[in-house]
Motif scaffolding. Sequence first.
Motif, mmCIF file in Angstrom:
data_model
loop_
_atom_site.group_PDB
_atom_site.id
_atom_site.type_symbol
_atom_site.label_atom_id
_atom_site.label_comp_id
_atom_site.label_asym_id
_atom_site.label_seq_id
_atom_site.Cartn_x
_atom_site.Cartn_y
_atom_site.Cartn_z
ATOM 1 N N LEU A 33 -14.589 42.141 -46.150
ATOM 2 C CA LEU A 33 -15.379 42.282 -47.374
ATOM 3 C C LEU A 33 -16.579 43.196 -47.141
ATOM 4 N N THR A 34 -17.157 43.123 -45.955
ATOM 5 C CA THR A 34 -18.249 44.032 -45.583
ATOM 6 C C THR A 34 -17.738 45.467 -45.519
ATOM 7 N N SER A 35 -16.526 45.641 -45.019
ATOM 8 C CA SER A 35 -15.922 46.980 -44.976
ATOM 9 C C SER A 35 -15.777 47.548 -46.384
ATOM 10 N N TYR A 36 -15.341 46.698 -47.318
ATOM 11 C CA TYR A 36 -15.248 47.142 -48.712
ATOM 12 C C TYR A 36 -16.627 47.586 -49.227
ATOM 13 N N ALA A 37 -17.643 46.776 -48.948
ATOM 14 C CA ALA A 37 -18.984 47.070 -49.452
ATOM 15 C C ALA A 37 -19.546 48.358 -48.844
ATOM 16 N N LEU A 38 -19.301 48.570 -47.561
ATOM 17 C CA LEU A 38 -19.838 49.751 -46.874
ATOM 18 C C LEU A 38 -18.941 50.978 -46.991
ATOM 19 N N GLN A 39 -17.705 50.773 -47.449
ATOM 20 C CA GLN A 39 -16.707 51.854 -47.488
ATOM 21 C C GLN A 39 -16.495 52.451 -46.096
ATOM 22 N N ARG A 40 -16.579 51.588 -45.102
ATOM 23 C CA ARG A 40 -16.388 51.988 -43.700
ATOM 24 C C ARG A 40 -15.796 50.789 -42.979
ATOM 25 N N ASP A 41 -14.792 51.015 -42.149
ATOM 26 C CA ASP A 41 -14.084 49.907 -41.495
ATOM 27 C C ASP A 41 -14.916 49.300 -40.377
ATOM 28 N N VAL A 42 -15.362 48.077 -40.592
ATOM 29 C CA VAL A 42 -16.071 47.325 -39.558
ATOM 30 C C VAL A 42 -15.268 46.083 -39.166
ATOM 31 N N SER A 43 -13.997 46.070 -39.545
ATOM 32 C CA SER A 43 -13.160 44.901 -39.291
ATOM 33 C C SER A 43 -12.664 44.869 -37.849
ATOM 34 N N ILE A 44 -12.148 43.730 -37.462
ATOM 35 C CA ILE A 44 -11.574 43.568 -36.126
ATOM 36 C C ILE A 44 -10.256 44.325 -36.036
ATOM 37 N N GLU A 45 -9.493 44.295 -37.118
ATOM 38 C CA GLU A 45 -8.154 44.883 -37.098
ATOM 39 C C GLU A 45 -8.159 46.404 -37.053
#
Length: 122
Positions: A33-45
């Motif tokens: 959800l943070t990745s969606y908000a930032l428009q940048r991938d901060v996910s583990i995957e």
Amino acid sequence: LPVSFLLTGNPTYYNLALYGEVAFMIYATTLLLTSYALQRDVSIEQMHPAVWHLLILHHVASMMLCIGCIMFGDVVPKQLVCYVLLALLGLTSSLHYIGMILDIGPLSLANSPYIRVGHHVI
């Protein structure tokens, strides 16, 4: 932890496995959800944004299954739950490894996006 429960029958391992899975899914979903908000991938995957919604659905479904097992308590066959957890974790891990191979090979996302999305749908 599921293996520890299957070997010992100690319910502490069972509970830790379920609560740990819920905690991790909350963390992983928050990162998506943070990745969606930032428009940048901060996910583990570290997956392509086109499949973030699939990952969120996967994480929410895993949370729901684990929370259901926690809520129903002794009614749920604990050994079966542990086998399912192992199967799901093994399948998911395998698919993540294949995804990483697809990212660095000739079938990478930049070269073959439909193959990559097909992999995620499967």
